[in-house]
Design a protein around this motif. Structure first.
Motif, PDB file in Angstrom:
ATOM      1  N   ASN A 160      30.326  41.219  41.771  1.00 29.00           N
ATOM      2  CA  ASN A 160      30.831  42.436  41.116  1.00 29.00           C
ATOM      3  C   ASN A 160      29.817  43.593  41.045  1.00 29.00           C
ATOM      4  O   ASN A 160      30.088  44.612  40.415  1.00 29.00           O
ATOM      5  CB  ASN A 160      31.371  42.162  39.704  1.00 29.00           C
ATOM      6  N   MET A 173      39.758  44.532  43.777  1.00 24.58           N
ATOM      7  CA  MET A 173      39.027  43.746  42.763  1.00 24.58           C
ATOM      8  C   MET A 173      38.535  42.431  43.364  1.00 24.58           C
ATOM      9  O   MET A 173      37.415  41.988  43.102  1.00 24.58           O
ATOM     10  CB  MET A 173      39.928  43.483  41.551  1.00 24.58           C
ATOM     11  N   ARG A 195      34.548  41.051  43.922  1.00 24.03           N
ATOM     12  CA  ARG A 195      34.128  39.856  43.188  1.00 24.03           C
ATOM     13  C   ARG A 195      32.842  39.253  43.768  1.00 24.03           C
ATOM     14  O   ARG A 195      31.947  38.847  43.052  1.00 24.03           O
ATOM     15  CB  ARG A 195      35.248  38.813  43.208  1.00 24.03           C
ATOM     16  N   ALA A 204      35.368  45.355  37.137  1.00 23.68           N
ATOM     17  CA  ALA A 204      35.378  44.830  38.502  1.00 23.68           C
ATOM     18  C   ALA A 204      34.172  45.325  39.286  1.00 23.68           C
ATOM     19  O   ALA A 204      33.821  44.756  40.320  1.00 23.68           O
ATOM     20  CB  ALA A 204      36.667  45.254  39.212  1.00 23.68           C
TER      21      ALA A 204
END
Ligand code: AMP
Length: 400
Positions: free
Chosen positions: A72, A117, A121, A142
């Motif tokens: 992230n 998103m 990650r 995110a």
């Protein structure tokens, strides 16, 4: 001077070679060492000068030598005003970085947020983003900025024109204080200078084209024409000169749609690209135009800003832009990276003031041609051209 003299690593030099670039453009000659120095940089450069590689290549070099990105997190952020530009910059990043093991990504609004998103990650070394979607992603945790080392604000003048200043300020407040800032802008208005004053610390200043001057490699002239005859003149010019890839600017979305209708009814393949078209349509239209499947692309300023179309030979201003600087951006689509191009404006009586504002800005008086004579090398009269078209029953006017 060659790319190898900058001290760029072998995987980057290999990617440059595979892109077919043999020598750096003037902005690259100045920007690459400046960005590699780690200092803040403020560069006046138009689209088409090669500025994307000017900041991307040194950025990739820097990122390749640094720590691994955490989930992230991002290590470099490039802010762009439009989706199209963001996609194009990310494509350049992917091209120049293809022999490196860095992760790049692009996020923009108007599409589902979930896939973006997911992509974030695993962490992304270099993220290209439009401001609104980035803030949205940040509010959902995110994307995190504590690993961020470099911020690039590209097309800064356009970001301010498009009203992104508040979003930009919100984003700046989220970033670590210690970072390198790079700012690229075609023009330096007072508003841009205000932004740079608070953002950049003792920046290295780079300017390749004289301020506010239009690209020298573009031959520019004007047709003085009755407003009602602009569409017919455009059809004539495209046909008579056998132009195969023409970018036409209109001021409004409605104007773009109407012109496309006219051109189609005149059996010329044309499509419009503007803010009301979905992202999917815009991407498809652009690829069709780039692949020469569509002869005429009619665009509004915002939709067309920064379209990366190589060596586009003809740009037509069907309407003059309200903001004189947009004239420079428009003709920046042609005569790119040293190739010759033509920038032609169809000017009606109600646009005379706009024309003089443009001429003041570019410090140049544009050559006038009259509608009836066209240009000396293309002297087939409009009337003759129109007679051979069976589908044009209206207005069989004599123009001489
Ligand atoms: P940009 O100003 O970054 O939008 O780049 C304009 C165009 O010039 C892009 O299509 C690039 O692929 C191309 N370009 C960038 N650098 C070079 C170079 N050194 N030699 C030739 N073309 C280049």
């Amino acid at each position: 001077m060659s790319f190898s003299s900058f001290g760029l690593s072998e995987p980057i030099l290999r990617a440059i070679e595979e892109s077919g670039y043999t020598k750096p453009t003037p902005i690259q000659l100045k920007a690459i060492p400046a960005v590699l120095s780690g200092k803040d940089v403020m560069a006046a450069a138009q689209t088409g000068t090669g500025k994307t590689a000017g900041f991307t290549l040194p950025l990739l070099q820097h990122l390749a030598g640094g720590p691994k990105v955490k989930g992230n997190h991002i290590r470099a952020l490039v802010l762009m005003p439009t989706r199209e530009l963001a996609v194009q910059v990310e494509q350049s990043v992917a091209t120049y970085g293809k022999h490196l093991s860095l992760k790049s990504g692009v996020v923009y609004g108007g599409v589902k947020i979930n896939p973006q998103m997911m992509k974030l990650r695993g962490g992304v070394d270099l993220l290209v983003a439009t401001p609104g979607r980035l803030l949205d992603l940040s509010s959902r945790n995110a994307v995190k900025f504590s690993q961020l080392e470099t911020l690039v604000l590209d097309e800064a003048d356009r970001m301010l024109d498009m009203g992104f200043i508040d979003d930009i300020r919100k984003i700046l407040a989220l970033l670590p204080k210690k970072r390198q800032n790079l700012l690229f802008s075609a023009t330096f208005s007072d508003d841009i200078r205000k932004l740079t004053d608070g953002l950049l610390k003792s920046p290295l200043q780079i300017e390749v084209n004289p301020r506010n001057s239009a690209a020298k490699s573009v031959k520019q002239w004007v047709y003085e024409v009755d407003k009602s005859k602009k569409s017919a003149l455009l059809s004539h010019l495209v046909r008579n000169n056998s132009w195969e890839q023409v970018l036409v600017f209109t001021r409004t979305k409605k104007g773009a749609d109407q012109l496309v209708q006219h051109l189609k009814s005149d059996n010329l393949s044309a499509v419009a690209i503007h803010g009301d078209k979905s992202q999917g349509v815009r991407t498809r239209v652009l690829s069709a135009f780039k692949a020469n499947k569509v002869r005429i692309l009619v665009a509004t300023d915002i939709a067309a800003r920064g379209l990366d179309i190589n060596e586009l030979p003809h740009v037509i201003n069907f309407d003059l832009p309200k903001v004189p600087e947009d004239y420079i951006h428009r003709i920046g689509r042609t005569g790119r990276a040293g190739s010759q191009g033509e920038g032609i404006s169809l000017v009606s009586a109600d646009e005379v003031k706009l024309l003089s504002a443009i001429e003041t800005l570019i410090r140049q008086t544009l050559v006038r041609e009259v509608e009836t004579g066209f240009i000396p090398t293309h002297n087939v009269p409009l009337t003759r051209q129109m007679k051979v078209r069976p589908k044009k029953p209206k207005k069989p006017k004599q123009r001489r």
